[in-house]
Design an enzyme around this catalytic site. Structure first.
Site, PDB file in Angstrom:
ATOM      1  N   ASP A  10       0.874  -1.178   0.000  1.00  0.00           N
ATOM      2  CA  ASP A  10       0.000   0.000   0.000  1.00  0.00           C
ATOM      3  C   ASP A  10       0.912   1.229   0.000  1.00  0.00           C
ATOM      4  O   ASP A  10       2.120   1.113   0.227  1.00  0.00           O
ATOM      5  CB  ASP A  10      -0.895  -0.005   1.258  1.00  0.00           C
ATOM      6  CG  ASP A  10      -1.823   1.200   1.320  1.00  0.00           C
ATOM      7  OD1 ASP A  10      -2.346   1.603   0.268  1.00  0.00           O
ATOM      8  OD2 ASP A  10      -2.017   1.762   2.420  1.00  0.00           O
ATOM      9  N   SER A  11       0.299   2.408  -0.195  1.00  0.00           N
ATOM     10  CA  SER A  11       1.080   3.645  -0.084  1.00  0.00           C
ATOM     11  C   SER A  11       1.496   3.881   1.372  1.00  0.00           C
ATOM     12  O   SER A  11       2.466   4.584   1.624  1.00  0.00           O
ATOM     13  CB  SER A  11       0.242   4.824  -0.577  1.00  0.00           C
ATOM     14  OG  SER A  11      -0.945   4.914   0.189  1.00  0.00           O
ATOM     15  N   CYS A  73      -4.345  -1.616  -1.884  1.00  0.00           N
ATOM     16  CA  CYS A  73      -4.500  -0.178  -2.112  1.00  0.00           C
ATOM     17  C   CYS A  73      -5.466  -0.032  -3.273  1.00  0.00           C
ATOM     18  O   CYS A  73      -5.209  -0.550  -4.363  1.00  0.00           O
ATOM     19  CB  CYS A  73      -3.136   0.423  -2.465  1.00  0.00           C
ATOM     20  SG  CYS A  73      -3.205   2.138  -3.000  1.00  0.00           S
ATOM     21  N   GLU A 152      -3.075   9.094   8.327  1.00  0.00           N
ATOM     22  CA  GLU A 152      -1.653   8.771   8.521  1.00  0.00           C
ATOM     23  C   GLU A 152      -1.060   9.595   9.666  1.00  0.00           C
ATOM     24  O   GLU A 152      -0.231   9.114  10.414  1.00  0.00           O
ATOM     25  CB  GLU A 152      -0.858   9.033   7.230  1.00  0.00           C
ATOM     26  CG  GLU A 152      -1.070   7.978   6.153  1.00  0.00           C
ATOM     27  CD  GLU A 152      -0.245   6.706   6.365  1.00  0.00           C
ATOM     28  OE1 GLU A 152       0.751   6.738   7.105  1.00  0.00           O
ATOM     29  OE2 GLU A 152      -0.632   5.669   5.782  1.00  0.00           O
ATOM     30  N   CYS A 180     -11.070   2.853  -0.151  1.00  0.00           N
ATOM     31  CA  CYS A 180      -9.663   3.131   0.142  1.00  0.00           C
ATOM     32  C   CYS A 180      -9.335   2.326   1.385  1.00  0.00           C
ATOM     33  O   CYS A 180     -10.100   2.359   2.359  1.00  0.00           O
ATOM     34  CB  CYS A 180      -9.463   4.629   0.392  1.00  0.00           C
ATOM     35  SG  CYS A 180      -7.840   5.035   1.071  1.00  0.00           S
ATOM     36  N   HIS A 182      -7.389   2.749   3.679  1.00  0.00           N
ATOM     37  CA  HIS A 182      -7.210   3.523   4.919  1.00  0.00           C
ATOM     38  C   HIS A 182      -8.540   3.734   5.664  1.00  0.00           C
ATOM     39  O   HIS A 182      -8.533   3.938   6.881  1.00  0.00           O
ATOM     40  CB  HIS A 182      -6.630   4.908   4.616  1.00  0.00           C
ATOM     41  CG  HIS A 182      -5.145   4.930   4.409  1.00  0.00           C
ATOM     42  ND1 HIS A 182      -4.550   4.439   3.275  1.00  0.00           N
ATOM     43  CD2 HIS A 182      -4.133   5.393   5.200  1.00  0.00           C
ATOM     44  CE1 HIS A 182      -3.234   4.608   3.372  1.00  0.00           C
ATOM     45  NE2 HIS A 182      -2.959   5.182   4.526  1.00  0.00           N
TER      46      HIS A 182
HETATM   47  N1  DGL Z   1      -4.777   3.070   0.882  1.00  0.00           N
HETATM   48  C1  DGL Z   1      -4.662   3.770  -0.383  1.00  0.00           C
HETATM   49  C2  DGL Z   1      -5.875   3.425  -1.235  1.00  0.00           C
HETATM   50  O1  DGL Z   1      -6.533   2.445  -0.926  1.00  0.00           O
HETATM   51  C3  DGL Z   1      -4.427   5.227  -0.130  1.00  0.00           C
HETATM   52  C4  DGL Z   1      -3.967   5.979  -1.338  1.00  0.00           C
HETATM   53  C5  DGL Z   1      -3.236   7.257  -1.030  1.00  0.00           C
HETATM   54  O2  DGL Z   1      -2.088   7.151  -0.608  1.00  0.00           O
HETATM   55  O3  DGL Z   1      -3.806   8.323  -1.285  1.00  0.00           O
HETATM   56  O4  DGL Z   1      -6.188   4.055  -2.205  1.00  0.00           O
END
Ligand code: DGL
Length: 269
Positions: A10-11, A73, A152, A180, A182
């Site tokens: 993931d990011s 992600c 975050e 997402c 997150h």
């Molecule tokens: N968890 C990532 C997603 O599902 C976050 C993307 C981001 O870094 O903006 O899209």
């Protein structure tokens, strides 16, 4: 039997929501999780750039000797899943399709909402999938650029959630996709803002099941009696990752190692 680990990326820490379900579903498997913190957030970036990042990380995880890769992600899944499946040698599982299917199964009034990053909304995959499954659904998508940075940073998200929820409430959505990885981390905030009558859909559990099914089909499961291990890589600061990760995963993180963005770039698939 195949003792190689499973790669998850993931990011940032959002993919831990998927990793957690994988750890519960497959306690006998090993996992290596990569968070691309140096380049977070992905959401505001052009789709082509996110695709390039995903190909770098996919290639890098393959050089780590993983047996399967989970794109935990939604932005990277939207931008890159078919391409990754074409070029990587190992199976690649993404996160969008199970959520679209679950939302169509769940809605009673055929009004589905989506909260996601700008990149995921712009890619339009959810809209396409929902339409393919039921063309009569009224679909409303809202991009939420403030949420990933706030989550975050461990900052308060209520005001942003109230703002982003409003168009979906206006549209009368009874089902909202958390598009997402997150967002399940702030599920209590989201559920309070939307109320009990709205069902929030996210796919961590189904994704874990898809991974387990894929391993079973291939005969690649680890020994049943084994207790799996997990380790972490980040392009950012390992200590920051450790404290955020432990807060969200509620498990000790163990080894967290830094990987240079240059190493990812060199591994691009
Ligand atoms: N968890 C990532 C997603 O599902 C976050 C993307 C981001 O870094 O903006 O899209």
């Amino acid at each position: 039997m195949d003792a190689r680990p499973i790669g998850v990326f993931d990011s940032g820490v959002g993919g831990l929501t998927v990793l957690h379900e994988c750890l519960v579903t497959m306690p006998n498997e090993d996992f290596v999780y990569l968070g691309d913190h140096a380049r977070l957030p992905y959401g505001p970036r052009p789709v082509a750039e996110i695709r390039r990042f995903a190909h770098e990380i996919g290639g890098y995880l393959e050089t780590c000797g993983v047996k399967l890769i989970v794109v935990a992600c939604n932005s990277a899944t939207s931008a890159a899943l078919p391409g990754l499946q074409e070029v990587l040698q190992v199976p690649v599982v993404g996160v969008i399709t199970p959520e679209a299917a679950a939302a169509v199964r769940t809605t009673r009034n055929r009004r589905i909402g989506l909260l996601a990053t700008e990149a995921t909304v712009a890619a339009g995959r959810y809209a396409q999938l929902v339409r393919t499954l039921d063309a009569s659904v009224r679909f409303t998508a809202v991009a939420c650029p403030r949420l990933v940075p706030l989550i975050e940073a461990g900052e308060q998200t209520v005001d942003a959630v109230v703002e982003y929820a409003e168009p979906l409430k206006q549209a009368g959505c009874d089902t909202v996709i958390l598009g997402c990885t997150h967002y399940p981390l702030i599920r209590p905030v989201l559920q309070r803002v939307f109320g009990r009558d709205v069902t929030l859909v996210f796919s961590a559990e189904e994704t874990a099941r898809e991974v387990a099914d894929t391993l079973a089909r291939k005969g690649w499961e680890n020994e049943r009696t084994r207790i799996g291990e997990y380790r972490f890589l980040t392009t950012g600061d390992p200590e920051t990752f450790r404290s955020r990760g432990e807060r969200f995963l509620q498990l000790p993180l163990g080894e967290v190692r830094r990987v240079a963005v240059g190493d990812l770039e060199r591994a691009a698939a």
